[in-house]
Each structure stands twice: as C-alpha cells, then as structure tokens.
Design a protein around this motif. Structure first.
Motif, PDB file in Angstrom:
ATOM      1  N   GLN A   6      -8.729   2.986  -0.593  1.00 16.92           N
ATOM      2  CA  GLN A   6      -7.654   3.884  -0.452  1.00 16.92           C
ATOM      3  C   GLN A   6      -6.586   3.338   0.169  1.00 16.92           C
ATOM      4  OE1 GLN A   6      -9.074   7.750   0.619  1.00 16.92           O
ATOM      5  NE2 GLN A   6      -9.547   8.429  -1.481  1.00 16.92           N
ATOM      6  N   ARG A   7      -6.930   3.026   1.255  1.00 18.11           N
ATOM      7  CA  ARG A   7      -5.891   2.507   2.376  1.00 18.11           C
ATOM      8  C   ARG A   7      -5.010   1.218   1.792  1.00 18.11           C
ATOM      9  NH1 ARG A   7      -7.748   3.166   8.578  1.00 18.11           N
ATOM     10  NH2 ARG A   7      -7.796   5.485   8.538  1.00 18.11           N
ATOM     11  N   ARG A   8      -6.207   0.526   1.303  1.00 22.35           N
ATOM     12  CA  ARG A   8      -5.668  -1.028   0.631  1.00 22.35           C
ATOM     13  C   ARG A   8      -4.701  -0.404  -0.754  1.00 22.35           C
ATOM     14  NH1 ARG A   8     -10.251  -4.245  -0.643  1.00 22.35           N
ATOM     15  NH2 ARG A   8     -10.487  -2.965  -2.352  1.00 22.35           N
ATOM     16  N   THR A   9      -5.267   0.274  -1.427  1.00 18.92           N
ATOM     17  CA  THR A   9      -4.393   0.545  -2.436  1.00 18.92           C
ATOM     18  C   THR A   9      -3.010   1.217  -2.234  1.00 18.92           C
ATOM     19  OG1 THR A   9      -6.622   1.031  -3.742  1.00 18.92           O
ATOM     20  CG2 THR A   9      -4.641   1.791  -4.706  1.00 18.92           C
ATOM     21  N   ARG A  10      -2.870   2.355  -1.296  1.00 16.42           N
ATOM     22  CA  ARG A  10      -1.895   2.690  -0.896  1.00 16.42           C
ATOM     23  C   ARG A  10      -0.603   1.576  -0.330  1.00 16.42           C
ATOM     24  NH1 ARG A  10      -4.629   6.739   2.049  1.00 16.42           N
ATOM     25  NH2 ARG A  10      -5.216   8.351   0.719  1.00 16.42           N
ATOM     26  N   LYS A  15       3.825  -1.926  -1.296  1.00 19.07           N
ATOM     27  CA  LYS A  15       4.479  -3.407  -1.405  1.00 19.07           C
ATOM     28  C   LYS A  15       5.001  -3.624  -2.798  1.00 19.07           C
ATOM     29  CE  LYS A  15       2.840  -7.000   0.021  1.00 19.07           C
ATOM     30  NZ  LYS A  15       2.138  -8.408   0.396  1.00 19.07           N
ATOM     31  N   ALA A  16       4.267  -3.058  -3.977  1.00 17.28           N
ATOM     32  CA  ALA A  16       4.825  -3.317  -5.319  1.00 17.28           C
ATOM     33  C   ALA A  16       6.144  -2.322  -5.495  1.00 17.28           C
ATOM     34  CB  ALA A  16       3.904  -2.756  -6.075  1.00 17.28           C
ATOM     35  N   ARG A  17       6.002  -1.144  -4.993  1.00 17.12           N
ATOM     36  CA  ARG A  17       7.180  -0.299  -4.995  1.00 17.12           C
ATOM     37  C   ARG A  17       8.277  -0.781  -4.422  1.00 17.12           C
ATOM     38  NH1 ARG A  17       4.897   5.917  -4.798  1.00 17.12           N
ATOM     39  NH2 ARG A  17       4.730   6.119  -7.131  1.00 17.12           N
ATOM     40  N   ASP A  18       8.253  -1.600  -3.239  1.00 16.42           N
ATOM     41  CA  ASP A  18       9.413  -1.895  -2.408  1.00 16.42           C
ATOM     42  C   ASP A  18       9.921  -3.283  -3.132  1.00 16.42           C
ATOM     43  OD1 ASP A  18       9.155  -0.227  -0.481  1.00 16.42           O
ATOM     44  OD2 ASP A  18       8.053  -1.703   0.825  1.00 16.42           O
ATOM     45  N   ARG A  19       9.190  -4.175  -3.785  1.00 16.28           N
ATOM     46  CA  ARG A  19       9.545  -5.177  -4.777  1.00 16.28           C
ATOM     47  C   ARG A  19      10.260  -4.765  -5.851  1.00 16.28           C
ATOM     48  NH1 ARG A  19      12.213  -9.897  -5.087  1.00 16.28           N
ATOM     49  NH2 ARG A  19      11.685 -10.857  -6.873  1.00 16.28           N
ATOM     50  N   TYR A 123      -2.368   1.394  -9.473  1.00 11.79           N
ATOM     51  CA  TYR A 123      -2.643   1.683  -8.311  1.00 11.79           C
ATOM     52  C   TYR A 123      -2.676   3.254  -8.070  1.00 11.79           C
ATOM     53  CZ  TYR A 123      -1.841  -2.927  -6.911  1.00 11.79           C
ATOM     54  OH  TYR A 123      -1.651  -4.264  -6.603  1.00 11.79           O
ATOM     55  N   LEU A 124      -1.584   3.972  -9.204  1.00 14.71           N
ATOM     56  CA  LEU A 124      -1.664   5.463  -8.938  1.00 14.71           C
ATOM     57  C   LEU A 124      -2.676   5.903  -9.443  1.00 14.71           C
ATOM     58  CD1 LEU A 124       2.007   6.016  -9.674  1.00 14.71           C
ATOM     59  CD2 LEU A 124       1.070   6.359  -7.347  1.00 14.71           C
ATOM     60  N   ASP A 125      -3.191   5.270 -10.611  1.00 10.80           N
ATOM     61  CA  ASP A 125      -4.712   5.628 -11.429  1.00 10.80           C
ATOM     62  C   ASP A 125      -5.663   5.809 -10.149  1.00 10.80           C
ATOM     63  OD1 ASP A 125      -5.935   6.631 -13.672  1.00 10.80           O
ATOM     64  OD2 ASP A 125      -6.882   4.633 -13.623  1.00 10.80           O
ATOM     65  N   ILE A 126      -5.959   4.586  -9.595  1.00 14.29           N
ATOM     66  CA  ILE A 126      -6.916   4.320  -8.763  1.00 14.29           C
ATOM     67  C   ILE A 126      -7.068   5.436  -7.412  1.00 14.29           C
ATOM     68  CG2 ILE A 126      -7.980   2.856  -6.455  1.00 14.29           C
ATOM     69  CD1 ILE A 126      -7.012   0.425  -8.490  1.00 14.29           C
ATOM     70  N   ILE A 133     -12.344   4.658  -7.552  1.00 15.75           N
ATOM     71  CA  ILE A 133     -12.728   4.058  -6.038  1.00 15.75           C
ATOM     72  C   ILE A 133     -13.828   3.677  -5.976  1.00 15.75           C
ATOM     73  CG2 ILE A 133     -12.538   4.854  -3.698  1.00 15.75           C
ATOM     74  CD1 ILE A 133     -10.028   6.199  -4.454  1.00 15.75           C
ATOM     75  N   LEU A 134     -14.835   4.537  -6.372  1.00 13.23           N
ATOM     76  CA  LEU A 134     -16.384   4.338  -6.146  1.00 13.23           C
ATOM     77  C   LEU A 134     -16.865   2.937  -6.939  1.00 13.23           C
ATOM     78  CD1 LEU A 134     -17.895   7.922  -6.297  1.00 13.23           C
ATOM     79  CD2 LEU A 134     -17.525   6.309  -4.284  1.00 13.23           C
ATOM     80  N   GLY A 135     -16.031   2.959  -8.162  1.00 20.99           N
ATOM     81  CA  GLY A 135     -16.489   1.787  -9.018  1.00 20.99           C
ATOM     82  C   GLY A 135     -15.788   0.520  -8.325  1.00 20.99           C
ATOM     83  N   ILE A 136     -14.881   0.444  -7.769  1.00 19.30           N
ATOM     84  CA  ILE A 136     -14.291  -0.534  -6.912  1.00 19.30           C
ATOM     85  C   ILE A 136     -14.985  -0.867  -5.631  1.00 19.30           C
ATOM     86  CG2 ILE A 136     -12.194  -1.579  -5.433  1.00 19.30           C
ATOM     87  CD1 ILE A 136     -10.562   0.080  -7.293  1.00 19.30           C
ATOM     88  N   VAL A 137     -15.681   0.245  -5.120  1.00 19.63           N
ATOM     89  CA  VAL A 137     -16.444  -0.153  -3.982  1.00 19.63           C
ATOM     90  C   VAL A 137     -17.793  -0.796  -4.246  1.00 19.63           C
ATOM     91  CG1 VAL A 137     -17.989   0.960  -2.181  1.00 19.63           C
ATOM     92  CG2 VAL A 137     -15.742   1.820  -2.517  1.00 19.63           C
ATOM     93  N   LYS A 138     -18.359  -0.316  -5.379  1.00 19.10           N
ATOM     94  CA  LYS A 138     -19.744  -0.995  -5.990  1.00 19.10           C
ATOM     95  C   LYS A 138     -19.347  -2.214  -6.295  1.00 19.10           C
ATOM     96  CE  LYS A 138     -22.944  -0.371  -9.846  1.00 19.10           C
ATOM     97  NZ  LYS A 138     -23.236   0.521 -10.744  1.00 19.10           N
ATOM     98  N   THR A 139     -18.177  -2.649  -7.126  1.00 24.98           N
ATOM     99  CA  THR A 139     -17.680  -4.069  -7.467  1.00 24.98           C
ATOM    100  C   THR A 139     -17.733  -4.894  -6.140  1.00 24.98           C
ATOM    101  OG1 THR A 139     -16.759  -3.147  -9.400  1.00 24.98           O
ATOM    102  CG2 THR A 139     -16.493  -5.571  -8.724  1.00 24.98           C
ATOM    103  N   GLU A 140     -17.217  -4.451  -5.222  1.00 26.32           N
ATOM    104  CA  GLU A 140     -16.857  -5.092  -3.920  1.00 26.32           C
ATOM    105  C   GLU A 140     -18.260  -5.702  -3.150  1.00 26.32           C
ATOM    106  OE1 GLU A 140     -14.005  -3.045  -1.654  1.00 26.32           O
ATOM    107  OE2 GLU A 140     -12.286  -3.828  -2.882  1.00 26.32           O
TER     108      GLU A 140
END
Length: 192
Positions: A6-10, A15-19, A123-126, A133-140
C-alpha cells in the motif's frame, strides 16, 4: 507485506501524479504557445515570467480530458474551462526547450500523459482492492522464493547416542572458592 504494498503504491501514485501535473502544464503551454511566448518575452526576468504564467487563467478546454485522466483531486479545471498553472508547471514551461514544441513533441507529451493516466488508474485500483494487494503480495513472495530457493545443504538425522550435560562442558582446571556466607564461585585457573 500488505502495508508495504500500500505504501509503495501510494508513493508511486504520488510520483505519477506529480509528473502528470507537470505534463499537463506543458500541454497547456503547447496548446497556447503564442500567448506563453508573449508572456515570457514581456517579463523582465525569469521570476516575473513565472509569476505572470501562474497569475493568468489559461484556456484548458483542449487538455480537460487529460486532466480528468490524471484524476488528481488537487488540480481541476475551473467552471469556465480555465486552468491556473502551479509553480511546478510554470518552472517546467520556463525550462521547456523549443524543440519540444514541434508536432512530435506534442505527441510525446500526450503519449506520456496517456501512459501515466493508465498507471494512475492501475494504482488507484490497487489501493481500492484488497484482493489485488494480496495478489501482489503473493506474486512477490513467489518471486522471492524462486530467486532464493536452494535445497537444504545439511542433513538432519536422529542420533540415539547418550549425551550428558557434562560431556558438553569443556575440561579445564578451575579454582572453586567457598565464602563464609555459603556462596560458591568457580573461576578458571588462568584468570585466578
């Protein structure tokens, strides 16, 4: 791990919004290039040019869909279809090289904005979906397991031999001192 994702996605969303925010400013500058050049040329210095760019309400009808794609609550188009540039956008416009103002430069800006808009939506969907989020954790975790999985090198066997605690104590000469109060102290002979 969920908190880390969650923190990494935020962070990536910010960063994406700033750019994207800077790119919207560049898109507005490209869409209103004659007025931007006139404003910059009529300013006394770079600070005055930046202030003049920020003070004006720029027509944003052409870039309104791009601003909507970014979905940034901090930056919206006004009711009269105008947009005020932020300081970061004004600085980016002043740093803009003239070669980026060609049709190819406009396409690059629009292409990068569309790519960033897709990233922001992802990112907003995540952030909205615990399942993702759990899928990302599992993949990692699977990636970590695959990267660092090595077979066990030591063999654990059962040992039936009788081992006493005394067998584990190293043999050395000792001095045992008993006090009048009944305390006992053991000290190696080398330190006595």
């Amino acid at each position: 791990r969920e908190d880390v994702v969650q923190r990494r996605t935020r962070f990536l969303l910010g960063k994406a919004r700033d750019r994207a925010h800077v790119l919207v400013g560049l898109a507005i500058a490209v869409a209103n290039i004659d007025e931007v050049i006139h404003t910059i040329r009529s300013a006394a210095d770079a600070n005055a040019a930046r202030e003049a760019l920020m003070a004006r309400h720029w027509p944003a009808k052409d870039v309104a869909p791009l601003i909507a794609l970014i979905d940034d609550p901090r930056h919206r188009v006004a009711e009269d279809d105008t947009y005020r540039l932020s300081e970061a956008q004004a600085r980016a416009i002043l740093d803009l090289r003239l070669q980026r103002l060609t049709a190819l430069g406009r396409e690059e800006i629009a292409e990068e904005l569309n790519k960033l808009a897709a990233e922001i939506a992802d990112y907003l969907d995540i952030l909205r979906s615990r399942t993702r989020i759990l899928g990302i954790v599992k993949t990692e975790l699977i990636e970590v397991r695959d990267a660092h999985a090595t077979p066990r090198r030591t063999v654990i066997t059962e040992w039936d031999a009788d081992v006493d605690d005394e067998d584990l104590i190293q043999r050395e000469d000792m001095v045992v001192t008993v006090s009048h109060a009944g305390y006992i102290k053991r000290v190696p002979l080398s330190t006595y």
